[in-house]
Design a protein around this motif. Structure first.
Motif, PDB file in Angstrom:
ATOM      1  N   SER A 112      33.875  83.685  81.393  1.00 53.83           N
ATOM      2  CA  SER A 112      32.825  83.613  80.389  1.00 53.83           C
ATOM      3  C   SER A 112      31.561  84.316  80.906  1.00 53.83           C
ATOM      4  O   SER A 112      31.204  84.165  82.070  1.00 53.83           O
ATOM      5  CB  SER A 112      32.567  82.140  80.103  1.00 53.83           C
ATOM      6  OG  SER A 112      31.558  82.023  79.166  1.00 53.83           O
ATOM      7  N   GLY A 113      30.931  85.098  80.056  1.00 50.25           N
ATOM      8  CA  GLY A 113      29.667  85.743  80.420  1.00 50.25           C
ATOM      9  C   GLY A 113      29.826  87.084  81.116  1.00 50.25           C
ATOM     10  O   GLY A 113      28.828  87.711  81.471  1.00 50.25           O
ATOM     11  N   CYS A 114      31.059  87.558  81.300  1.00 45.99           N
ATOM     12  CA  CYS A 114      31.213  88.817  82.038  1.00 45.99           C
ATOM     13  C   CYS A 114      31.143  90.047  81.137  1.00 45.99           C
ATOM     14  O   CYS A 114      31.375  91.164  81.604  1.00 45.99           O
ATOM     15  CB  CYS A 114      32.452  88.808  82.919  1.00 45.99           C
ATOM     16  SG  CYS A 114      33.973  89.033  82.028  1.00 45.99           S
ATOM     17  N   LYS A 168      32.701  90.565  77.945  1.00 46.83           N
ATOM     18  CA  LYS A 168      33.861  90.919  77.121  1.00 46.83           C
ATOM     19  C   LYS A 168      33.475  91.164  75.664  1.00 46.83           C
ATOM     20  O   LYS A 168      33.865  92.172  75.070  1.00 46.83           O
ATOM     21  CB  LYS A 168      34.926  89.809  77.183  1.00 46.83           C
ATOM     22  CG  LYS A 168      35.404  89.479  78.581  1.00 46.83           C
ATOM     23  CD  LYS A 168      36.458  88.377  78.585  1.00 46.83           C
ATOM     24  CE  LYS A 168      36.039  87.025  78.026  1.00 46.83           C
ATOM     25  NZ  LYS A 168      34.972  86.357  78.793  1.00 46.83           N
ATOM     26  N   SER A 169      32.707  90.223  75.098  1.00 46.94           N
ATOM     27  CA  SER A 169      32.316  90.389  73.689  1.00 46.94           C
ATOM     28  C   SER A 169      31.421  91.605  73.525  1.00 46.94           C
ATOM     29  O   SER A 169      31.529  92.341  72.530  1.00 46.94           O
ATOM     30  CB  SER A 169      31.578  89.139  73.183  1.00 46.94           C
ATOM     31  OG  SER A 169      32.433  88.031  73.214  1.00 46.94           O
ATOM     32  N   THR A 170      30.533  91.820  74.495  1.00 46.30           N
ATOM     33  CA  THR A 170      29.653  92.991  74.420  1.00 46.30           C
ATOM     34  C   THR A 170      30.491  94.269  74.417  1.00 46.30           C
ATOM     35  O   THR A 170      30.228  95.188  73.624  1.00 46.30           O
ATOM     36  CB  THR A 170      28.677  92.992  75.615  1.00 46.30           C
ATOM     37  OG1 THR A 170      27.944  91.764  75.595  1.00 46.30           O
ATOM     38  CG2 THR A 170      27.724  94.165  75.541  1.00 46.30           C
ATOM     39  N   LEU A 171      31.503  94.309  75.260  1.00 44.34           N
ATOM     40  CA  LEU A 171      32.374  95.484  75.296  1.00 44.34           C
ATOM     41  C   LEU A 171      33.073  95.684  73.950  1.00 44.34           C
ATOM     42  O   LEU A 171      33.136  96.806  73.430  1.00 44.34           O
ATOM     43  CB  LEU A 171      33.395  95.327  76.434  1.00 44.34           C
ATOM     44  CG  LEU A 171      34.415  96.453  76.603  1.00 44.34           C
ATOM     45  CD1 LEU A 171      33.731  97.802  76.798  1.00 44.34           C
ATOM     46  CD2 LEU A 171      35.340  96.157  77.793  1.00 44.34           C
TER      47      LEU A 171
HETATM   48  N1  ADP Z   1      22.258  90.445  72.179  1.00 44.53           N
HETATM   49  C1  ADP Z   1      22.062  90.012  73.426  1.00 44.53           C
HETATM   50  N2  ADP Z   1      20.820  89.957  73.973  1.00 44.53           N
HETATM   51  C2  ADP Z   1      20.630  89.534  75.240  1.00 44.53           C
HETATM   52  N3  ADP Z   1      21.624  89.135  76.057  1.00 44.53           N
HETATM   53  C3  ADP Z   1      22.869  89.149  75.571  1.00 44.53           C
HETATM   54  C4  ADP Z   1      23.168  89.592  74.232  1.00 44.53           C
HETATM   55  N4  ADP Z   1      24.506  89.504  74.035  1.00 44.53           N
HETATM   56  C5  ADP Z   1      25.017  89.036  75.188  1.00 44.53           C
HETATM   57  N5  ADP Z   1      24.058  88.819  76.097  1.00 44.53           N
HETATM   58  C6  ADP Z   1      24.257  88.367  77.488  1.00 44.53           C
HETATM   59  O1  ADP Z   1      25.163  89.259  78.088  1.00 44.53           O
HETATM   60  C7  ADP Z   1      26.065  88.567  78.947  1.00 44.53           C
HETATM   61  C8  ADP Z   1      27.492  88.864  78.521  1.00 44.53           C
HETATM   62  O2  ADP Z   1      27.721  88.245  77.270  1.00 44.53           O
HETATM   63  P1  ADP Z   1      29.105  88.372  76.488  1.00 44.53           P
HETATM   64  O3  ADP Z   1      29.416  89.804  76.270  1.00 44.53           O
HETATM   65  O4  ADP Z   1      29.003  87.504  75.290  1.00 44.53           O
HETATM   66  O5  ADP Z   1      30.132  87.766  77.555  1.00 44.53           O
HETATM   67  P2  ADP Z   1      31.603  87.152  77.346  1.00 44.53           P
HETATM   68  O6  ADP Z   1      32.078  87.525  76.002  1.00 44.53           O
HETATM   69  O7  ADP Z   1      32.429  87.724  78.456  1.00 44.53           O
HETATM   70  O8  ADP Z   1      31.461  85.667  77.511  1.00 44.53           O
HETATM   71  C9  ADP Z   1      25.686  87.099  78.884  1.00 44.53           C
HETATM   72  O9  ADP Z   1      24.877  86.817  79.975  1.00 44.53           O
HETATM   73  C10 ADP Z   1      24.921  87.007  77.575  1.00 44.53           C
HETATM   74  O10 ADP Z   1      23.987  85.983  77.632  1.00 44.53           O
END
Ligand code: ADP
Ligand code: MG
Length: 265
Positions: free
Chosen positions: A60-62, A64-67
């Motif tokens: 969690s937090g690495c 993945k969703s951002t990618l």
């Molecule tokens: N829109 C955003 N603005 C600021 N920080 C973000 C945003 N989206 C994600 N983050 C941060 O980026 C990091 C990766 O988030 P995320 O891609 O959701 O990880 P995962 O899906 O692997 O859990 C986290 O620390 C999250 O808090």
């Protein structure tokens, strides 16, 4: 990108000369409240061959969703680029052929299953009767034809997940992006959804990228698994899963992959 947007013509598979998705040297920073940029992705590169299934696995937090958001065009990378069917994502026009299934099912509680699926077709000019016909066909595809008039509150978690999947499939996407789509389901229902997804993939042959933190899910579904390391998110290793299907999670070859991936996370 279509979760809720749409018009609709059936889509031919795209030309096979390029990978369906190329991510090349993608880095991303997010601004934080403290003003220090948060380094979320560092130099991520991967390729997804057409018709294949890629799993993205990581804690969690690495990132993945951002990618996945970057692949879908919802978020712009600060460095690097993404190509869809060989076209840089900024120039890619056929976003309706890319579907995104979010972690939450995002069903509208005041609409029936059929009307929830139809929602994905409403942005276009498709006649109402045709929308309904296609939505019902998509519900049939996910084995839910008897529940088209049910409201979300009348459906189990697994059924709601099927409706969300039908909504993602109703535009016949060439690419299906899925962010932990089954993570809220119990283990047995999740396993059923894996079987369903693989059955639909055999029929429709779309390219799938799914994000998960569930190692077993990654091994059971994917042709190849990208393991991400955290802070900043980067590719630790990409592991091809060289096994036939179906894959029994308790079979020795499958458990070997599971152990290998667990050791990498
Ligand atoms: N829109 C955003 N603005 C600021 N920080 C973000 C945003 N989206 C994600 N983050 C941060 O980026 C990091 C990766 O988030 P995320 O891609 O959701 O990880 P995962 O899906 O692997 O859990 C986290 O620390 C999250 O808090
Ligand atoms: Mg996430």
């Amino acid at each position: 990108m279509t979760e809720s947007t749409a018009t609709a013509a059936p889509r031919a598979a795209s030309a096979g000369a390029h990978p369906a998705i190329t991510v090349a040297g993608v880095s991303k920073w997010f601004p934080t409240a403290e003003g220090q940029p948060l380094h979320v992705l560092e130099n991520v590169s991967l390729e997804v061959p057409e018709h294949s299934i890629l799993g993205i696995l990581g804690a969690s937090g690495c990132g993945k969703s951002t990618l996945l958001n970057i692949i879908s065009g919802l978020v712009t990378p600060d460095r690097g680029r993404v190509c869809i069917n060989g076209v840089p994502s900024g120039e890619f026009e056929d976003w309706r052929s890319v579907s995104y299934m979010f972690q939450e099912d995002r069903l509208l509680p005041w609409r029936t299953a059929c009307r929830n699926v139809e929602f994905a077709l409403e942005a276009g000019s498709m006649p109402k009767a045709e929308r309904k016909r296609r939505a019902q066909a998509a519900l049939e595809l996910v084995d839910l034809s008897g529940f088209s008039d049910a409201f979300p509150y009348q459906l189990s978690g697994g059924m709601r997940s099927r409706v969300a999947l039908a909504r993602s499939l109703v535009l016949e996407p060439c690419i299906l992006l899925m962010d932990e789509p089954f993570s809220r389901l119990d283990a047995q229902t999740r396993s059923l959804m894996h079987t369903e997804l693989l059955r639909i993939h055999r029929l429709k042959k779309m390219t799938i990228v799914f994000v998960t933190h569930d190692v077993e899910e990654a091994v059971v579904l994917a042709d190849s698994v990208v393991v991400m390391a955290p802070r900043p998110g980067r590719v630790r290793e990409q592991v091809p899963i060289e096994l036939g299907r179906p894959r029994d999670p308790t079979a020795p070859q499958v458990t070997q992959y599971i152990q290998r991936l667990r050791a990498l996370i």
